[in-house]
Design an enzyme around this catalytic site. Structure first.
Site, mmCIF file in Angstrom:
data_model
loop_
_atom_site.group_PDB
_atom_site.id
_atom_site.type_symbol
_atom_site.label_atom_id
_atom_site.label_comp_id
_atom_site.label_asym_id
_atom_site.label_seq_id
_atom_site.Cartn_x
_atom_site.Cartn_y
_atom_site.Cartn_z
ATOM 1 N N PHE A 115 28.224 -3.804 -2.932
ATOM 2 C CA PHE A 115 28.546 -3.944 -4.356
ATOM 3 C C PHE A 115 27.238 -3.899 -5.144
ATOM 4 C CE2 PHE A 115 32.208 -5.672 -2.233
ATOM 5 C CZ PHE A 115 33.242 -5.118 -2.963
ATOM 6 N N CYS A 116 27.192 -3.034 -6.125
ATOM 7 C CA CYS A 116 25.901 -2.686 -6.700
ATOM 8 C C CYS A 116 26.015 -2.393 -8.188
ATOM 9 C CB CYS A 116 25.334 -1.434 -6.031
ATOM 10 S SG CYS A 116 25.636 -1.326 -4.267
ATOM 11 N N THR A 117 24.849 -2.287 -8.808
ATOM 12 C CA THR A 117 24.721 -1.746 -10.159
ATOM 13 C C THR A 117 23.624 -0.698 -10.139
ATOM 14 O OG1 THR A 117 25.391 -3.836 -11.190
ATOM 15 C CG2 THR A 117 24.213 -2.249 -12.568
ATOM 16 N N ASN A 279 30.970 -0.792 -9.700
ATOM 17 C CA ASN A 279 31.840 -0.457 -8.567
ATOM 18 C C ASN A 279 33.241 -0.065 -9.002
ATOM 19 O OD1 ASN A 279 29.979 -3.036 -7.504
ATOM 20 N ND2 ASN A 279 29.989 -1.234 -6.175
ATOM 21 N N ARG A 292 29.331 -7.266 -15.269
ATOM 22 C CA ARG A 292 28.050 -6.577 -15.082
ATOM 23 C C ARG A 292 27.889 -5.375 -16.012
ATOM 24 N NH1 ARG A 292 28.271 -4.819 -9.177
ATOM 25 N NH2 ARG A 292 30.493 -4.750 -9.721
#
Length: 353
Positions: A115-117, A279, A292
């Site tokens: 899980f990322c940005t 995501n 986010r």
């Protein structure tokens, strides 16, 4: 199930103190070496006993038990299902970490939970910046993070940030060509995801992070990278974020397993000087619990195109909840200035203030 692993420092000579961020170790991997031995430099940086225990924890907390049995036919005929050089690299890592099935399971575990940005942004002069936070539910990975420089004929071919024991890349740079980050696409349910992995491997599709590495190694330029990442069949949906060296070279590629669902490019003329991907598909609202995207958009708008650079983009990626308790590392990169590639590990993530 094995007992939970204590977060003891695995790096030889490294002691973590307080909440200070730190640069991960750099490991040089020669692509001229036989795949079975090219990852041996890990032995000089990481304690193998610790690495085996860490791998066991990640596998036990992520991989369903039935998959262990399902992998037996693949391990017995590894090269039939996994292309070279990855099959050879898996066998080489297995000589240090356990069985080939353990290494495969570890690599699959890293595929499911990223899980990322990711953000690409262009300044008023046309320079493109690329930053990413990588979030995982495994705190132990902060002790396994490394920058990897892949060498050909003694020269850097490409580099990335990864975890010890993992042969794929979620983050990488081909110098003076392009940068890539990958973000998990949150559409597959957990139990279906693993079934898709097995069926896709039988069809010889790429794990999403292996395609990042393959593209860094093979693509000639930004356009070639975008084409490969858009068209190559993969095992599950993902977002590929790609930035080049020239103005306008920045895209978010939304992938299904077989094809591309969407390509969202920079459009500075119309005000689209940055793109934020977490995501979830950018054209629909994120879940109400996930802030986010909104936080990053607000911070970027507050920064403005006149003031965007590596430092201010890093500040955006450091804001909660863009950076959060699950954030393992932050990488900043720009293909036009490859010497500025920089990763910092966040020992405790970014707790809310």
């Amino acid at each position: 199930m094995r007992p939970a692993l204590l977060l003891l420092p695995p790096l030889l000579g490294l002691v973590l103190s307080g909440r200070a961020q730190f640069a991960p170790p750099t490991v040089n991997i020669s692509l001229d070496e036989d795949p079975a031995v090219r990852w041996d430099p890990l032995l000089k940086v990481f304690d193998m006993d610790y690495l085996r225990r860490a791998a066991a924890e990640v596998i036990d907390t992520t991989v369903p038990r039935w998959l262990h049995d399902a992998l037996i036919p693949l391990v017995m005929d590894l090269e039939k299902y996994i292309p070279q050089p990855y099959a050879g690299e898996i066998r080489g890592l297995a000589s240090h970490l356990g069985s080939p099935s353990d290494v495969i399971l570890l690599n699959f575990a890293y595929e499911i939970s990223a899980f990322c940005t990711s953000i690409v942004a262009q300044d008023k002069t046309g320079h493109v910046y690329h930053g990413r936070n990588l979030d995982y539910p495994h705190p132990v990975l902060r002790n396994l993070t490394m920058d990897v420089v892949f060498l050909k004929n003694g020269e850097e071919a490409y580099r990335g940030t990864s975890f010890a024991g993992y042969i794929g890349l979620w983050t990488g740079q081909s110098p003076n060509k392009f940068t890539i980050s990958g973000d998990q696409r949150g559409t597959d349910r957990w139990w279906n995801w693993w079934k898709n992995v097995v069926s896709a491997l039988i069809l010889r599709r790429f794990p999403v992070s292996w395609l990042v590495r393959h593209t860094l190694e093979e693509a000639k330029d930004f356009q070639d990278a975008v084409m490969r990442l858009s068209k190559t069949p993969i095992i599950t949906g993902v977002y590929y974020i790609v930035a080049g060296t020239r103005a306008g070279e920045g895209v978010v590629i939304t992938r299904d397993r077989a094809d591309t669902a969407d390509i969202w490019a920079l459009d500075p003329v119309s005000g689209g000087w940055y793109r934020v991907e977490t995501n979830f598909d950018h054209w629909v609202p994120p879940p109400a619990r996930d802030h986010r995207r909104d936080a990053a958009n607000k911070a970027l708008n507050g920064t403005g195109q006149d003031h965007i650079n590596m430092e201010t983009l890093y500040q955006v990626l450091s804001l909660y909840p863009v950076c959060n308790g699950g954030t393992i590392y932050t990488t900043m990169m720009s293909a036009a200035t490859p010497e500025k590639y920089n990763t910092l590990v966040r020992p405790q993530g970014c707790p809310p203030i």
